[in-house]
Write a protein that holds these residues in place. Structure first.
Motif, PDB file in Angstrom:
ATOM      1  N   ALA A 102      -4.762 -17.344  23.268  1.00 18.18           N
ATOM      2  CA  ALA A 102      -5.671 -16.202  23.196  1.00 18.18           C
ATOM      3  C   ALA A 102      -4.920 -14.923  22.843  1.00 18.18           C
ATOM      4  CB  ALA A 102      -6.410 -16.042  24.521  1.00 18.18           C
ATOM      5  N   VAL A 103      -3.758 -14.717  23.460  1.00 14.13           N
ATOM      6  CA  VAL A 103      -2.949 -13.538  23.172  1.00 14.13           C
ATOM      7  C   VAL A 103      -2.441 -13.584  21.733  1.00 14.13           C
ATOM      8  CG1 VAL A 103      -0.806 -12.318  23.741  1.00 14.13           C
ATOM      9  CG2 VAL A 103      -2.298 -13.156  25.581  1.00 14.13           C
ATOM     10  N   ALA A 104      -2.016 -14.755  21.293  1.00 12.23           N
ATOM     11  CA  ALA A 104      -1.476 -14.885  19.939  1.00 12.23           C
ATOM     12  C   ALA A 104      -2.509 -14.501  18.887  1.00 12.23           C
ATOM     13  CB  ALA A 104      -0.985 -16.313  19.705  1.00 12.23           C
ATOM     14  N   VAL A 105      -3.751 -14.972  19.040  1.00  9.69           N
ATOM     15  CA  VAL A 105      -4.753 -14.647  18.023  1.00  9.69           C
ATOM     16  C   VAL A 105      -5.118 -13.165  18.074  1.00  9.69           C
ATOM     17  CG1 VAL A 105      -5.677 -16.978  17.834  1.00  9.69           C
ATOM     18  CG2 VAL A 105      -6.676 -15.414  19.499  1.00  9.69           C
ATOM     19  N   GLU A 106      -5.084 -12.547  19.253  1.00  9.47           N
ATOM     20  CA  GLU A 106      -5.337 -11.107  19.330  1.00  9.47           C
ATOM     21  C   GLU A 106      -4.219 -10.321  18.641  1.00  9.47           C
ATOM     22  OE1 GLU A 106      -7.809  -9.185  20.190  1.00  9.47           O
ATOM     23  OE2 GLU A 106      -9.122 -10.812  20.821  1.00  9.47           O
ATOM     24  N   LEU A 107      -2.983 -10.774  18.793  1.00  5.92           N
ATOM     25  CA  LEU A 107      -1.858 -10.102  18.135  1.00  5.92           C
ATOM     26  C   LEU A 107      -1.974 -10.221  16.615  1.00  5.92           C
ATOM     27  CD1 LEU A 107       1.043 -11.240  20.493  1.00  5.92           C
ATOM     28  CD2 LEU A 107       0.177  -8.899  20.238  1.00  5.92           C
ATOM     29  N   VAL A 108      -2.366 -11.403  16.130  1.00  4.64           N
ATOM     30  CA  VAL A 108      -2.574 -11.558  14.686  1.00  4.64           C
ATOM     31  C   VAL A 108      -3.715 -10.659  14.217  1.00  4.64           C
ATOM     32  CG1 VAL A 108      -3.276 -13.157  12.861  1.00  4.64           C
ATOM     33  CG2 VAL A 108      -1.630 -13.894  14.591  1.00  4.64           C
ATOM     34  N   HIS A 109      -4.760 -10.570  15.015  1.00  3.74           N
ATOM     35  CA  HIS A 109      -5.889  -9.700  14.660  1.00  3.74           C
ATOM     36  C   HIS A 109      -5.440  -8.249  14.542  1.00  3.74           C
ATOM     37  CE1 HIS A 109      -9.872  -8.106  14.363  1.00  3.74           C
ATOM     38  NE2 HIS A 109      -9.856  -7.556  15.551  1.00  3.74           N
ATOM     39  N   GLU A 110      -4.642  -7.778  15.496  1.00  5.62           N
ATOM     40  CA  GLU A 110      -4.164  -6.394  15.439  1.00  5.62           C
ATOM     41  C   GLU A 110      -3.245  -6.186  14.230  1.00  5.62           C
ATOM     42  OE1 GLU A 110      -5.054  -3.774  17.054  1.00  5.62           O
ATOM     43  OE2 GLU A 110      -6.449  -4.833  18.356  1.00  5.62           O
ATOM     44  N   PHE A 111      -2.424  -7.176  13.925  1.00  6.40           N
ATOM     45  CA  PHE A 111      -1.599  -7.117  12.712  1.00  6.40           C
ATOM     46  C   PHE A 111      -2.478  -6.911  11.487  1.00  6.40           C
ATOM     47  CE2 PHE A 111      -1.304 -10.518   9.473  1.00  6.40           C
ATOM     48  CZ  PHE A 111      -0.423  -9.930   8.569  1.00  6.40           C
ATOM     49  N   SER A 112      -3.559  -7.698  11.394  1.00  2.00           N
ATOM     50  CA  SER A 112      -4.416  -7.624  10.216  1.00  2.00           C
ATOM     51  C   SER A 112      -5.121  -6.273  10.119  1.00  2.00           C
ATOM     52  CB  SER A 112      -5.440  -8.768  10.231  1.00  2.00           C
ATOM     53  OG  SER A 112      -6.420  -8.581  11.230  1.00  2.00           O
ATOM     54  N   LEU A 113      -5.536  -5.715  11.257  1.00  2.00           N
ATOM     55  CA  LEU A 113      -6.217  -4.411  11.228  1.00  2.00           C
ATOM     56  C   LEU A 113      -5.283  -3.301  10.772  1.00  2.00           C
ATOM     57  CD1 LEU A 113      -8.371  -4.490  14.504  1.00  2.00           C
ATOM     58  CD2 LEU A 113      -9.033  -5.125  12.175  1.00  2.00           C
ATOM     59  N   LEU A 114      -4.056  -3.319  11.282  1.00  2.00           N
ATOM     60  CA  LEU A 114      -3.084  -2.298  10.884  1.00  2.00           C
ATOM     61  C   LEU A 114      -2.838  -2.345   9.379  1.00  2.00           C
ATOM     62  CD1 LEU A 114      -0.593  -2.606  13.859  1.00  2.00           C
ATOM     63  CD2 LEU A 114      -1.702  -0.479  13.143  1.00  2.00           C
ATOM     64  N   HIS A 115      -2.657  -3.543   8.848  1.00  2.00           N
ATOM     65  CA  HIS A 115      -2.394  -3.681   7.415  1.00  2.00           C
ATOM     66  C   HIS A 115      -3.641  -3.401   6.582  1.00  2.00           C
ATOM     67  CE1 HIS A 115       1.710  -5.803   7.074  1.00  2.00           C
ATOM     68  NE2 HIS A 115       1.630  -5.256   8.276  1.00  2.00           N
ATOM     69  N   ASP A 116      -4.793  -3.908   7.030  1.00  2.00           N
ATOM     70  CA  ASP A 116      -6.026  -3.721   6.260  1.00  2.00           C
ATOM     71  C   ASP A 116      -6.384  -2.253   6.113  1.00  2.00           C
ATOM     72  OD1 ASP A 116      -6.150  -6.436   6.143  1.00  2.00           O
ATOM     73  OD2 ASP A 116      -8.035  -6.650   7.241  1.00  2.00           O
ATOM     74  N   ASP A 117      -6.233  -1.482   7.190  1.00  2.00           N
ATOM     75  CA  ASP A 117      -6.585  -0.069   7.116  1.00  2.00           C
ATOM     76  C   ASP A 117      -5.729   0.664   6.091  1.00  2.00           C
ATOM     77  OD1 ASP A 117      -8.602  -0.287   8.960  1.00  2.00           O
ATOM     78  OD2 ASP A 117      -7.440   0.484  10.652  1.00  2.00           O
ATOM     79  N   VAL A 118      -4.465   0.279   6.002  1.00  2.00           N
ATOM     80  CA  VAL A 118      -3.579   0.881   4.992  1.00  2.00           C
ATOM     81  C   VAL A 118      -4.030   0.472   3.593  1.00  2.00           C
ATOM     82  CG1 VAL A 118      -1.235   0.882   4.048  1.00  2.00           C
ATOM     83  CG2 VAL A 118      -1.590   1.089   6.522  1.00  2.00           C
ATOM     84  N   MET A 119      -4.236  -0.829   3.403  1.00  2.00           N
ATOM     85  CA  MET A 119      -4.585  -1.331   2.067  1.00  2.00           C
ATOM     86  C   MET A 119      -5.939  -0.835   1.601  1.00  2.00           C
ATOM     87  SD  MET A 119      -3.033  -5.221   1.987  1.00  2.00           S
ATOM     88  CE  MET A 119      -3.341  -5.673   3.697  1.00  2.00           C
ATOM     89  N   ASP A 120      -6.877  -0.738   2.534  1.00  2.00           N
ATOM     90  CA  ASP A 120      -8.229  -0.309   2.171  1.00  2.00           C
ATOM     91  C   ASP A 120      -8.389   1.215   2.181  1.00  2.00           C
ATOM     92  OD1 ASP A 120      -8.807  -2.993   2.059  1.00  2.00           O
ATOM     93  OD2 ASP A 120      -9.829  -3.055   3.993  1.00  2.00           O
ATOM     94  N   GLY A 121      -7.397   1.918   2.711  1.00  2.00           N
ATOM     95  CA  GLY A 121      -7.505   3.367   2.815  1.00  2.00           C
ATOM     96  C   GLY A 121      -8.495   3.829   3.857  1.00  2.00           C
ATOM     97  N   ASP A 122      -8.837   2.957   4.817  1.00  2.00           N
ATOM     98  CA  ASP A 122      -9.779   3.338   5.872  1.00  2.00           C
ATOM     99  C   ASP A 122      -9.103   4.286   6.860  1.00  2.00           C
ATOM    100  OD1 ASP A 122     -11.778   1.782   4.812  1.00  2.00           O
ATOM    101  OD2 ASP A 122     -11.364   0.051   6.098  1.00  2.00           O
ATOM    102  N   ARG A 123      -9.728   5.410   7.109  1.00  4.15           N
ATOM    103  CA  ARG A 123      -9.132   6.448   7.939  1.00  4.15           C
ATOM    104  C   ARG A 123      -9.636   6.425   9.384  1.00  4.15           C
ATOM    105  NH1 ARG A 123      -6.307   9.818   4.745  1.00  4.15           N
ATOM    106  NH2 ARG A 123      -6.108  11.285   6.482  1.00  4.15           N
ATOM    107  N   THR A 124     -10.624   5.569   9.660  1.00  8.60           N
ATOM    108  CA  THR A 124     -11.213   5.517  11.000  1.00  8.60           C
ATOM    109  C   THR A 124     -11.225   4.086  11.513  1.00  8.60           C
ATOM    110  OG1 THR A 124     -12.659   7.383  10.454  1.00  8.60           O
ATOM    111  CG2 THR A 124     -13.227   6.080  12.397  1.00  8.60           C
TER     112      THR A 124
END
Length: 361
Positions: A102-124
């Motif tokens: 459960a912790v591992a998948v949450e860590l991967v999820h947070e990894f993806s959000l950090l990268h996605d926001d940069v790539m997509d230019g999402d500011r919020t």
């Protein structure tokens, strides 16, 4: 240690808990069960990365002051509930054994959000500035990298199951494939034109893959044989597709006070989400007008964004996405039934699925 199986809010004997309250309690209990291990994992990072990771998770503000803006913990709750559902003996023991997954998948999820926001230019993100706008692009990406490595470290150290790491690794590769497709859609290079099949494949990779891994890893942690664990994985995959389709609809008409994003954020970014693509490929006048708006060289005005939302609906894109969300939810529940889960855990999983698909944020 708190169990989340069959979790019900406290209250008087005459009080009838609503489905929303029960679901909220399930998610709260999931955070309680995984919180210590999750915090310990992030706490082992270098201070600069730890600060960004905790901010991204919603644990504290940019100065490290504790807040209450954490995520939903959907993936960890699914992992724990699937472990309880697949348990041959004590479901509470099975869920405790599933905490590393459960912790591992949450860590991967947070990894993806950090990268996605940069790539997509999402500011919020989660009603506040995205991490990259606060700490800088480099720090956000580096923290994401660290969280990804940490996910595999947590899973390998606790489970000792090499097949589990293989399942998670395959999900990450698929997630990246989905993100690559999303980036291509956003690039404006519409050759060949993006169709609904392309959107579905992108969604399966970007969202379905990690929910599938959460459910399969949870079941594996409980000792489920591979064929049964795969059925749980299929439940998560189909639920992930439905979940993303609902998210696409919220990106068009969602309430900013609930979603944490501006009105029509996906339309303003000219995102080729499933309802938009369905509208663009509808062969209708509304779809043609929407294509004209998406082709505008300048930023869309507020009035144009609202018009675009109306056009997606008029061209049938909204109805198309809703119908497919229902269809994939049905496929998810069919896969869950095929796994022959424990009845009480199955009831919680069905309730969680229903609330995720019916959510407004």
């Amino acid at each position: 240690m708190h169990s989340i199986q069959g979790a019900r809010p406290e209250g008087g004997d005459d009080e009838q808990p609503t489905p929303d309250r029960i679901t909220a309690d399930l998610l709260i209990r999931a955070r309680e069960l995984t919180g210590p291990a999750h915090s310990a994992a992030v706490g082992g990072l270098p201070e600069a990365l730890r600060l960004v990771a905790g901010y991204s998770a919603g644990w504290w503000d940019a100065d490290g002051v504790p807040t209450a803006a954490s995520g939903k913990s959907v993936r960890s709750a699914l992992a724990l509930l699937c472990a309880g559902a697949a348990a041959a003996a004590d479901p509470d023991d099975a869920m405790r054994a599933a905490v590393p997954a459960a912790v591992a998948v949450e860590l991967v999820h947070e990894f993806s959000l950090l990268h996605d926001d940069v790539m997509d230019g999402d500011r919020t993100r989660r009603h506040r500035p995205a991490a990259w706008t606060v700490f800088g692009t480099a720090s956000a990406l580096l923290t994401g990298d660290a969280l990804l490595a940490l996910a595999f470290q947590v899973l390998a150290r606790k489970s000792g199951d090499t097949d589990a790491t293989r399942v998670l690794a395959a999900a990450v590769v698929e997630l990246c494939r989905g993100q690559a497709a999303d980036l291509r859609f956003a690039s404006g290079r519409d050759d060949p034109p993006v169709g609904v099949g392309d959107c579905l494949a992108m969604i399966e990779g970007k969202t379905g893959s990690l929910l599938a891994a959460a459910c399969e890893l949870g079941a594996r942690s409980a000792g489920a044989p591979p064929p049964t664990a795969s059925r749980y994985g299929m439940f998560g995959r189909e639920l992930g597709v439905a979940y993303q389709l609902v998210d696409d609809l919220l990106g068009i008409r969602g309430d900013p006070g609930r979603t944490g994003k501006p009105v029509g954020a996906d339309l303003a970014a000219r995102k080729l989400s499933m309802p938009v693509v369905a509208a663009l490929r509808s062969g209708t006048k509304a779809g043609a007008r929407l294509a004209d708006l998406y082709g505008e060289p300048d930023d869309l005005t507020e009035e144009q964004i609202l018009e675009a939302a109306d056009l997606v609906r008029a061209a049938g894109g909204t109805a198309f996405a809703r119908e497919h969300a229902r269809h994939h939810t049905e496929l998810a529940l069919r896969a869950l039934a095929d796994a022959s889960p424990r009845p009480s855990a199955a009831a919680d999983l069905r309730l969680l699925a229903d609330r995720l698909i019916g959510r407004d944020h």
